[in-house]
Scaffold this motif. Sequence first.
Motif, PDB file in Angstrom:
ATOM      1  N   ILE A 297       0.843  -1.201   0.000  1.00 27.17           N
ATOM      2  CA  ILE A 297       0.000   0.000   0.000  1.00 27.17           C
ATOM      3  C   ILE A 297       0.876   1.249   0.000  1.00 27.17           C
ATOM      4  N   THR A 298       1.951   1.244   0.787  1.00 27.40           N
ATOM      5  CA  THR A 298       2.874   2.371   0.807  1.00 27.40           C
ATOM      6  C   THR A 298       3.488   2.572  -0.577  1.00 27.40           C
ATOM      7  N   PHE A 299       3.885   1.487  -1.231  1.00 25.89           N
ATOM      8  CA  PHE A 299       4.432   1.543  -2.589  1.00 25.89           C
ATOM      9  C   PHE A 299       3.433   2.182  -3.546  1.00 25.89           C
ATOM     10  N   LEU A 300       2.176   1.775  -3.471  1.00 27.09           N
ATOM     11  CA  LEU A 300       1.156   2.302  -4.375  1.00 27.09           C
ATOM     12  C   LEU A 300       0.923   3.790  -4.148  1.00 27.09           C
ATOM     13  N   ILE A 301       0.947   4.219  -2.898  1.00 30.11           N
ATOM     14  CA  ILE A 301       0.765   5.638  -2.601  1.00 30.11           C
ATOM     15  C   ILE A 301       1.939   6.443  -3.143  1.00 30.11           C
ATOM     16  N   LYS A 302       3.155   5.975  -2.899  1.00 25.42           N
ATOM     17  CA  LYS A 302       4.342   6.692  -3.397  1.00 25.42           C
ATOM     18  C   LYS A 302       4.370   6.693  -4.926  1.00 25.42           C
ATOM     19  N   TYR A 303       4.009   5.572  -5.536  1.00 24.60           N
ATOM     20  CA  TYR A 303       3.949   5.484  -6.990  1.00 24.60           C
ATOM     21  C   TYR A 303       2.961   6.500  -7.543  1.00 24.60           C
ATOM     22  N   TYR A 304       1.822   6.637  -6.885  1.00 26.44           N
ATOM     23  CA  TYR A 304       0.808   7.606  -7.311  1.00 26.44           C
ATOM     24  C   TYR A 304       1.382   9.018  -7.326  1.00 26.44           C
TER      25      TYR A 304
END
Length: 83
Positions: free
Chosen positions: A39-46
């Motif tokens: 989830i952290t990865f997806l937020i940073k990717y966004y």
Amino acid sequence: MIFSPYAMPSIILKVSDKIPKELDIIQEDEGLGNRTSTITFLIKYYFLTKKNSIDQSIQILDKLLDRIDTENLLSVKEQLKDI
């Protein structure tokens, strides 16, 4: 109860059954440790892929490149010989 300055807040979400399966696929594909890191990865990717963020990152990299003296850079082989 012990309070730590490093304690992180929890987020509880109700999602469809499909979401955990998709998180697991992303976790596996990206080599992430758990769903929290996914989830952290997806937020940073966004945020990194948003237009403003990309433009800002490019400007920062351009400024850094202007400061590098390419005439005096060691070859890649020489830079990596200690590794």
